[in-house]
Enzyme design. Structure first.
Site, PDB file in Angstrom:
ATOM      1  N   ASP A 181      29.423 -76.640  21.778  1.00  0.00           N
ATOM      2  CA  ASP A 181      30.318 -76.035  20.789  1.00  0.00           C
ATOM      3  C   ASP A 181      31.660 -75.604  21.387  1.00  0.00           C
ATOM      4  O   ASP A 181      31.708 -75.043  22.494  1.00  0.00           O
ATOM      5  CB  ASP A 181      29.592 -74.791  20.234  1.00  0.00           C
ATOM      6  CG  ASP A 181      30.319 -74.121  19.089  1.00  0.00           C
ATOM      7  OD1 ASP A 181      30.379 -74.725  18.012  1.00  0.00           O
ATOM      8  OD2 ASP A 181      30.831 -72.993  19.276  1.00  0.00           O
ATOM      9  N   GLU A 237      21.593 -85.946  34.499  1.00  0.00           N
ATOM     10  CA  GLU A 237      22.421 -87.138  34.277  1.00  0.00           C
ATOM     11  C   GLU A 237      21.996 -87.914  33.039  1.00  0.00           C
ATOM     12  O   GLU A 237      22.799 -88.557  32.387  1.00  0.00           O
ATOM     13  CB  GLU A 237      22.365 -88.072  35.500  1.00  0.00           C
ATOM     14  CG  GLU A 237      23.226 -87.618  36.665  1.00  0.00           C
ATOM     15  CD  GLU A 237      24.671 -87.321  36.273  1.00  0.00           C
ATOM     16  OE1 GLU A 237      25.264 -88.115  35.511  1.00  0.00           O
ATOM     17  OE2 GLU A 237      25.198 -86.282  36.710  1.00  0.00           O
TER      18      GLU A 237
HETATM   19  C1  NOJ Z   1      32.233 -74.584  15.812  1.00  0.00           C
HETATM   20  C2  NOJ Z   1      31.039 -74.540  14.921  1.00  0.00           C
HETATM   21  O1  NOJ Z   1      30.847 -75.800  14.336  1.00  0.00           O
HETATM   22  C3  NOJ Z   1      31.322 -73.460  13.881  1.00  0.00           C
HETATM   23  O2  NOJ Z   1      30.355 -73.461  12.865  1.00  0.00           O
HETATM   24  C4  NOJ Z   1      31.405 -72.121  14.570  1.00  0.00           C
HETATM   25  O3  NOJ Z   1      31.810 -71.145  13.631  1.00  0.00           O
HETATM   26  C5  NOJ Z   1      32.422 -72.138  15.722  1.00  0.00           C
HETATM   27  N1  NOJ Z   1      32.334 -73.325  16.522  1.00  0.00           N
HETATM   28  C6  NOJ Z   1      32.215 -70.959  16.641  1.00  0.00           C
HETATM   29  O4  NOJ Z   1      31.039 -71.082  17.368  1.00  0.00           O
END
Ligand code: NOJ
Length: 478
Positions: A181, A237
């Site tokens: 993320d 990996e």
């Molecule tokens: C991207 C995620 O897809 C979203 O849902 C989230 O609010 C933000 N990152 C923060 O983690």
């Protein structure tokens, strides 16, 4: 590789509490196998106060009781593998929940202001200042997203070590890879300089307050390669790692050295227009590691963004691109947005303050009212239905969106070779993959398109060397 994104809260509820769970995913693996996907990505399932739909993690090695247990993950990974489907988890390395014990017990893992107040003008992604006063009285901490999500300090090697261990832990449970993320937010300017005013919109269509600044110092800093190396080392990996890098593709290379792929947001946000789509595809191709996606849990459903009459062509375009492709749950049913947070419900967890509930409604499995097989209880948000019916109805109906997605995934297996001859002519986007030609009429009128062989897939009529309005097709010269 086709990856199917599951938003666990809204996929299927096995225990009748109105919230989707791992048992629900396990119970519907046959649907994913029927579609023919290669992998399943679960949006976060860790224990969380749900201030940000689980992207506020309170324990990286646990599973929120609403979803199940670590043993359920192990069982799901094994059951998915029996269908030839890999299990991918979502990892949130940029920030924790403010309820994570680290925030109380190990403040050195976080980013703090050197002064008694915000040290600069940085804004949170959802608006408001990116700095808040610590409830435990230790000064001001940074949060690139909601105040409930304090940012970890990736310049502290302990953070890299901990997060690498987290990935290794889940690998030991049978997980095959991870979606990582908000990687653009991992590193910030060590001098915490002010962001300048924006001169152009950013790629992510964020909150206007956030978009008013160019995130020159609050994101995307050199040195992030070391963080990615630590994540790769922990994952191994052979793990599949796809990064959410919320930046133009041209700025992805420093992230990609240790990743298999990153999402191409130029294509995601392209208007349904041949030139714009071609530009999006070109941007992604330049990284050599693009993964393609047209919708997810953060933005309005595809049908709402490009128009329902283009959804079939979008599926054909997406599923004929080379490299990993991501489908959001419900895309295969051509689901639209729902109403979002129920009238009168407080703007508090599990609802999203940034208004994204409308894209995250539970999905229909059967025709059966009132909750279409999603739950035997009361759903946390009402089930959204598709004009073409539930999963069961669409699976039984030739020509339905679900049947089309399934057929396209099967056809995809016969496409090989790189994407070549990307061309735009009179609103028609076309390209070649080996012996196949893909053509998409993005306009609302018929367009000439000379036949290039036998039609092997089509979203509508094609006759006399024309593609009908909005129609996409694949032709084969062999
Ligand atoms: C991207 C995620 O897809 C979203 O849902 C989230 O609010 C933000 N990152 C923060 O983690």
């Amino acid at each position: 590789m086709v990856v199917y994104q599951v938003y666990p809260r809204s996929f299927a509820d096995a225990d009748g509490d109105g919230v989707g769970d791992l048992g629900g995913v396990a119970a519907h693996l046959d649907h994913l196998a029927w579609l023919g996907v290669d992998a399943l990505w679960l949006s976060p399932i860790n224990p969380s106060p749900m201030a940000d739909g689980g992207y506020d993690v309170a324990d990286y090695r646990g599973v929120d009781p609403a979803f199940g247990t670590v043993e359920d993950v192990e069982r799901l990974a094994a059951a998915a593998a029996e269908h030839g489907i890999k299990l991918l988890l979502d990892v949130v390395p940029c920030h924790t929940s403010i309820e994570h014990p680290w925030f109380r017990e190990r403040p050195e893992l976080y980013v703090w202001s050197p002064v008694d107040g915000p040290p600069n003008n940085w804004r949170g992604t959802f608006g408001g200042p990116a700095w808040s006063e610590d409830p435990h009285g230790r000064g001001w901490y940074l949060h690139s997203f909601y105040p409930e999500q304090p940012d970890l300090d990736w310049r502290n090697p302990e953070v890299a070590r901990e997060m690498g261990d987290v990935l290794a832990f889940w690998r030991s449970k049978g997980v095959a890879g991870f979606r990582l993320d908000a990687l653009q937010q991992l590193l910030k300017d060590p001098e915490l300089r002010d962001d300048p005013a924006a001169t152009a919109p950013s790629i992510m269509n964020g909150h206007p307050e956030h978009e008013a600044l160019e995130h020159r110092f609050s994101s995307d800093q050199p040195g992030v390669e070391a963080a990615l190396r630590a994540l790769r080392a922990g994952a191994g990996e052979d793990a599949f790692l796809v990064g959410e890098v919320g930046l133009p593709s041209g700025r992805h290379p420093r992230y990609l050295e240790h990743l298999d792929a990153s999402f191409c947001f130029e294509l995601f946000f392209a208007a349904w227009d041949a030139e714009a789509l071609a530009a999006g595809i070109r941007a992604g191709l330049e990284t050599g590691k693009a993964s393609w996606v047209l919708s997810n849990h953060d933005f309005p459903r595809l049908a709402e963004r490009i128009g329902r009459h283009h959804v079939a062509a979008a599926a054909l375009l997406l599923l004929t691109l080379p490299g990993p492709v991501f489908l959001f749950q419900g895309d295969e049913l051509a689901l639209g947005n729902g109403p979002g947070r129920p009238a009168g419900a407080p703007e508090a967890p599990p609802y999203d303050r940034a208004g994204r509930d409308a894209f995250r409604h539970p999905r229909p499995w059967t025709a059966e009212a009132p909750h279409h097989g999603f739950t035997t209880g009361t759903p946390w948000l009402e089930v959204v239905t598709a004009p073409e019916g539930s999963a069961a109805e669409q699976r039984a109906t030739p020509g339905s969106p679900a049947r089309r997605v399934r057929d396209l995934i099967a056809l995809r297996r016969t496409l090989d070779g790189p994407l070549e001859d990307l061309t735009v002519r009179d609103g028609v986007l076309s390209f070649r993959r080996g012996d196949h030609v893909i053509a998409v009429n993005t306009t609302d009128a018929p367009r000439p398109f000379p036949a290039a062989g036998a039609v092997v897939a089509s979203t509508g009529d094609r006759s006399d060397g024309h593609l009908a309005a909005g129609v996409a097709n694949v032709t084969s010269s062999v």
